[in-house]
Design a protein around this motif. Structure first.
Motif, PDB file in Angstrom:
ATOM      1  N   GLN A 404      64.005  89.699 126.434  1.00 29.22           N
ATOM      2  CA  GLN A 404      65.102  88.798 126.094  1.00 29.22           C
ATOM      3  C   GLN A 404      64.653  87.345 126.077  1.00 29.22           C
ATOM      4  OE1 GLN A 404      68.130  89.514 125.022  1.00 29.22           O
ATOM      5  NE2 GLN A 404      67.780  91.723 125.183  1.00 29.22           N
ATOM      6  N   ALA A 405      63.796  86.953 127.034  1.00 22.58           N
ATOM      7  CA  ALA A 405      63.339  85.561 127.094  1.00 22.58           C
ATOM      8  C   ALA A 405      62.563  85.179 125.841  1.00 22.58           C
ATOM      9  CB  ALA A 405      62.485  85.349 128.340  1.00 22.58           C
ATOM     10  N   LEU A 406      61.642  86.040 125.417  1.00 21.07           N
ATOM     11  CA  LEU A 406      60.833  85.726 124.240  1.00 21.07           C
ATOM     12  C   LEU A 406      61.648  85.834 122.959  1.00 21.07           C
ATOM     13  CD1 LEU A 406      58.560  85.822 126.324  1.00 21.07           C
ATOM     14  CD2 LEU A 406      57.163  87.007 124.639  1.00 21.07           C
ATOM     15  N   GLN A 407      62.604  86.750 122.918  1.00 18.06           N
ATOM     16  CA  GLN A 407      63.472  86.838 121.750  1.00 18.06           C
ATOM     17  C   GLN A 407      64.328  85.587 121.640  1.00 18.06           C
ATOM     18  OE1 GLN A 407      65.514  90.578 120.035  1.00 18.06           O
ATOM     19  NE2 GLN A 407      67.038  89.770 121.427  1.00 18.06           N
ATOM     20  N   ARG A 408      64.792  85.083 122.783  1.00 23.35           N
ATOM     21  CA  ARG A 408      65.616  83.882 122.804  1.00 23.35           C
ATOM     22  C   ARG A 408      64.860  82.684 122.238  1.00 23.35           C
ATOM     23  NH1 ARG A 408      67.428  85.071 127.567  1.00 23.35           N
ATOM     24  NH2 ARG A 408      65.915  83.811 128.708  1.00 23.35           N
ATOM     25  N   LEU A 409      63.542  82.647 122.476  1.00 27.57           N
ATOM     26  CA  LEU A 409      62.711  81.542 122.005  1.00 27.57           C
ATOM     27  C   LEU A 409      62.102  81.792 120.630  1.00 27.57           C
ATOM     28  CD1 LEU A 409      60.881  80.686 125.353  1.00 27.57           C
ATOM     29  CD2 LEU A 409      62.793  79.473 124.300  1.00 27.57           C
ATOM     30  N   GLY A 410      62.451  82.907 120.006  1.00 30.45           N
ATOM     31  CA  GLY A 410      61.952  83.197 118.670  1.00 30.45           C
ATOM     32  C   GLY A 410      60.503  83.613 118.628  1.00 30.45           C
ATOM     33  N   LEU A 411      59.995  84.180 119.733  1.00 30.92           N
ATOM     34  CA  LEU A 411      58.595  84.608 119.802  1.00 30.92           C
ATOM     35  C   LEU A 411      58.450  86.122 119.704  1.00 30.92           C
ATOM     36  CD1 LEU A 411      57.585  82.292 122.771  1.00 30.92           C
ATOM     37  CD2 LEU A 411      56.834  82.036 120.390  1.00 30.92           C
ATOM     38  N   ALA A 412      59.542  86.852 119.778  1.00 29.85           N
ATOM     39  CA  ALA A 412      59.473  88.309 119.813  1.00 29.85           C
ATOM     40  C   ALA A 412      60.813  88.896 119.428  1.00 29.85           C
ATOM     41  CB  ALA A 412      59.077  88.790 121.222  1.00 29.85           C
ATOM     42  N   ALA A 413      60.806  90.200 119.186  1.00 30.14           N
ATOM     43  CA  ALA A 413      62.024  90.988 119.063  1.00 30.14           C
ATOM     44  C   ALA A 413      61.949  92.070 120.124  1.00 30.14           C
ATOM     45  CB  ALA A 413      62.138  91.610 117.672  1.00 30.14           C
ATOM     46  N   THR A 414      63.094  92.582 120.563  1.00 29.92           N
ATOM     47  CA  THR A 414      63.055  93.520 121.680  1.00 29.92           C
ATOM     48  C   THR A 414      64.078  94.640 121.509  1.00 29.92           C
ATOM     49  OG1 THR A 414      63.088  93.678 124.109  1.00 29.92           O
ATOM     50  CG2 THR A 414      64.700  92.207 123.092  1.00 29.92           C
ATOM     51  N   VAL A 415      63.751  95.760 122.142  1.00 30.73           N
ATOM     52  CA  VAL A 415      64.621  96.927 122.156  1.00 30.73           C
ATOM     53  C   VAL A 415      64.218  97.769 123.370  1.00 30.73           C
ATOM     54  CG1 VAL A 415      63.059  98.372 120.763  1.00 30.73           C
ATOM     55  CG2 VAL A 415      65.508  98.843 120.742  1.00 30.73           C
ATOM     56  N   PRO A 416      65.155  98.468 124.017  1.00 32.25           N
ATOM     57  CA  PRO A 416      64.757  99.385 125.084  1.00 32.25           C
ATOM     58  C   PRO A 416      63.886 100.499 124.517  1.00 32.25           C
ATOM     59  CG  PRO A 416      67.110  98.930 125.194  1.00 32.25           C
ATOM     60  CD  PRO A 416      66.627  98.366 123.894  1.00 32.25           C
ATOM     61  N   ALA A 417      62.831 100.852 125.226  1.00 30.60           N
ATOM     62  CA  ALA A 417      61.928 101.893 124.733  1.00 30.60           C
ATOM     63  C   ALA A 417      62.660 103.206 124.493  1.00 30.60           C
ATOM     64  CB  ALA A 417      60.789 102.104 125.723  1.00 30.60           C
ATOM     65  N   ALA A 418      63.685 103.485 125.296  1.00 31.08           N
ATOM     66  CA  ALA A 418      64.437 104.730 125.138  1.00 31.08           C
ATOM     67  C   ALA A 418      65.178 104.785 123.806  1.00 31.08           C
ATOM     68  CB  ALA A 418      65.431 104.896 126.292  1.00 31.08           C
ATOM     69  N   ALA A 419      65.439 103.617 123.221  1.00 30.89           N
ATOM     70  CA  ALA A 419      66.158 103.569 121.945  1.00 30.89           C
ATOM     71  C   ALA A 419      65.228 103.372 120.758  1.00 30.89           C
ATOM     72  CB  ALA A 419      67.189 102.438 121.979  1.00 30.89           C
ATOM     73  N   LEU A 420      63.915 103.415 120.990  1.00 29.47           N
ATOM     74  CA  LEU A 420      62.961 103.141 119.921  1.00 29.47           C
ATOM     75  C   LEU A 420      62.878 104.318 118.955  1.00 29.47           C
ATOM     76  CD1 LEU A 420      60.824 101.143 118.870  1.00 29.47           C
ATOM     77  CD2 LEU A 420      59.138 102.406 120.220  1.00 29.47           C
ATOM     78  N   THR A 421      63.044 104.013 117.687  1.00 34.51           N
ATOM     79  CA  THR A 421      62.864 104.990 116.612  1.00 34.51           C
ATOM     80  C   THR A 421      61.989 104.347 115.548  1.00 34.51           C
ATOM     81  OG1 THR A 421      64.811 104.231 115.386  1.00 34.51           O
ATOM     82  CG2 THR A 421      65.154 105.982 117.027  1.00 34.51           C
ATOM     83  N   GLY A 422      61.537 105.154 114.603  1.00 38.40           N
ATOM     84  CA  GLY A 422      60.722 104.623 113.524  1.00 38.40           C
ATOM     85  C   GLY A 422      61.457 103.568 112.723  1.00 38.40           C
ATOM     86  N   SER A 423      62.707 103.832 112.384  1.00 37.30           N
ATOM     87  CA  SER A 423      63.461 102.869 111.578  1.00 37.30           C
ATOM     88  C   SER A 423      63.732 101.592 112.355  1.00 37.30           C
ATOM     89  CB  SER A 423      64.783 103.494 111.114  1.00 37.30           C
ATOM     90  OG  SER A 423      65.580 103.856 112.224  1.00 37.30           O
ATOM     91  N   ARG A 424      64.015 101.710 113.657  1.00 34.54           N
ATOM     92  CA  ARG A 424      64.232 100.508 114.464  1.00 34.54           C
ATOM     93  C   ARG A 424      62.967  99.681 114.552  1.00 34.54           C
ATOM     94  NH1 ARG A 424      67.731 103.230 118.148  1.00 34.54           N
ATOM     95  NH2 ARG A 424      69.839 102.464 117.807  1.00 34.54           N
TER      96      ARG A 424
END
Length: 478
Positions: A404-424
């Motif tokens: 969340q911190a890096l996404q907030r600063l525009g350095l990354a995108a994030t998702v919980p690993a449990a919700a990771l899919t190919g399309s995501r």
């Protein structure tokens, strides 16, 4: 100074301890480095002697994954599982540290196992330095819930939430931690001005990632404890990882990471070693000298890859995970470099995919166009230092907060690993493939500070007892 360094947890927890031990030894101090039994070989393989304490951290992770209560629909069962997890290994850690602490002037601990080390230091009457890899002390800056909506919550709520979590952690550990007053007073030749001087909490990360935090926590803030000179990439680990060197990643003519529409194809001076028990060592199947050469050749032979690595985290079904990652990279016309970490993924290299146990992040990540990882503090720091955009797929602990911190600063995108899919994953890679994200990542890397280990060593030295011979007749220090 004689320092006992106790760093339990995963490899990411052990590595800063090894680097700090090395820095203190170089300054002429005597050091006993204590690690989880399964990570002693990681240190000794690089010429830094270590002793085991506590429980095998890999075994603890396996036990956690095997505990069906975490998946129960009954919240009471999940709560009991969480309590058991918090307490697991604590009595063993304290028993081992009690054997080790006599004769030392200071105890240094990582975040994992900090409470056990604090008890032992208090009992022995020596000061404690805790190395925090994330801001866990109560503050109003870091959202207590790692979610976008939490950023709109008043700061006072965050401070209250962190305080509640701290009390809950203390209550969970109370049954396995001794209560009562310390049995000895801290042995300062010059008494500290207040009791807090007997304990320092080293903030081993960049507070700039959490604007306003420096004004709320006392520090010291040292920056990330990165391996500046590639010490841990040498010898044993370098052979295992296939560390590389070379030019930064080529982003291609279109300047992006590819998209679904882009289908173009061992003892050291000053080290105190006091073994507690025998440690079983294992040798990686990839710990052969030719592994480094093979990976260098692979990187040089084609376009810059997407790096994927989840450290000690569980990736579920390894075959399914690899198939999903491979498919995403193939759709984007990108090669895949996968560091298997503690996952049961067979190493191997073909034209489009390289699978290795570990990599030297400092060497490899600048050659990659994106880093997809679990969000551990060490991997996050390495990607920030390399200036590579990130997709953080968090599993537990501090990982979602980094996401969340890096996404907030525009350095990354994030998702919980449990919700990771190919399309995501495709969507998130699209999000970080813009020129603006690359610009921000490069700008952050340009200002990245690399003296975190030395500054942490400075902080530890402030706790060293002052010997009487250093004080002149007027009571002044030289």
């Amino acid at each position: 100074m004689r320092a006992l360094l106790a760093f339990t947890g995963s490899r990411g927890d052990a590595q800063p301890g090894i680097l700090l031990a090395r820095a203190l030894i170089a300054r002429g101090h005597e050091v006993t480095l204590a690690l989880a039994p399964n990570l002693v070989g990681f240190a000794t393989g690089h010429g830094v002697p270590a002793v085991p304490f506590g429980c095998d951290s890999a075994a603890l992770l396996r036990a956690q994954r095997a505990d069906s209560r975490f998946g129960s629909r009954d919240p009471r069962a999940r709560w009991r599982a969480l309590l058991d997890l918090q307490r697991r290994g604590v009595p063993e850690s304290m028993a081992d540290l009690r054997e080790l602490v006599p004769g030392h002037d200071v105890v240094v601990a990582g975040m994992a196992g900090e409470e056990a080390a604090a008890v032992v230091a208090r009992e022995a009457g020596v000061p404690l330095a805790s190395v925090h890899f994330f801001p866990i002390q109560p503050n109003s800056v870091v959202p207590v819930v790692p979610a976008r909506w939490a950023e709109r919550v008043p700061g006072a709520v965050h401070r209250w939430g962190w305080s509640v979590l701290a009390r809950a952690r203390a209550a969970a550990l109370a049954p396995v931690l001794p209560a009562g007053e310390p049995t000895a007073r801290v042995r300062f030749q010059v008494p500290p001005a207040d009791e807090s001087a007997a304990r320092v909490r080293i903030q081993a990360y960049d507070p700039a990632l959490f604007p306003g935090l420096r004004d709320e926590l006392p520090g010291p803030f040292t920056g990330f404890p990165v391996d500046v000179d590639g010490f841990l990439a040498a010898a044993t680990d370098f052979a295992q990882s296939g560390g590389v060197s070379g030019e930064p990643a080529d982003f291609g003519a279109d300047g992006d990471f590819g998209s679904p529409d882009n289908r173009s194809g061992a003892s050291s001076p000053g080290m105190r070693v006091r073994p507690i028990r025998r440690v079983e060592e294992t040798t990686s199947a990839t710990s052969q000298p030719h592994a480094a050469t093979n990976l260098r050749q692979w990187l040089a032979a084609g376009s810059a890859p997407i790096y994927v690595g989840f450290g000690s985290m569980d990736v579920g079904d390894p075959a399914e995970f690899v198939a999903m990652i491979r498919a995403v990279c193939a759709r984007r016309g990108r090669r895949l470099l996968l560091a298997s970490g503690w996952a049961a993924i067979t190493p191997g290299i073909d034209a489009e995919v390289a699978v290795v146990d570990h990599v030297d992040h400092a060497e490899v990540l600048p050659r990659c166009v994106a880093a997809v990882h679990h969000g551990g503090a060490g991997t996050t720091a390495a990607a920030l230092r390399a200036g590579v955009p990130q997709v953080i797929c968090s599993v537990q602990a501090d990982q979602p907060y980094w996401g969340q911190a890096l996404q907030r600063l525009g350095l990354a995108a994030t998702v919980p690993a449990a919700a990771l899919t190919g399309s995501r994953l495709d969507t998130l890679l699209d999000r970080i493939s813009t020129s603006e994200v690359r610009r921000r990542a490069a700008a952050y890397a340009a200002g990245f500070t690399t003296d975190g280990v030395e500054r942490a060593a400075d902080a530890v030295e402030t706790l060293a007892p002052v010997t009487p011979e250093l004080i002149d007749a007027a009571g002044r220090l030289p």
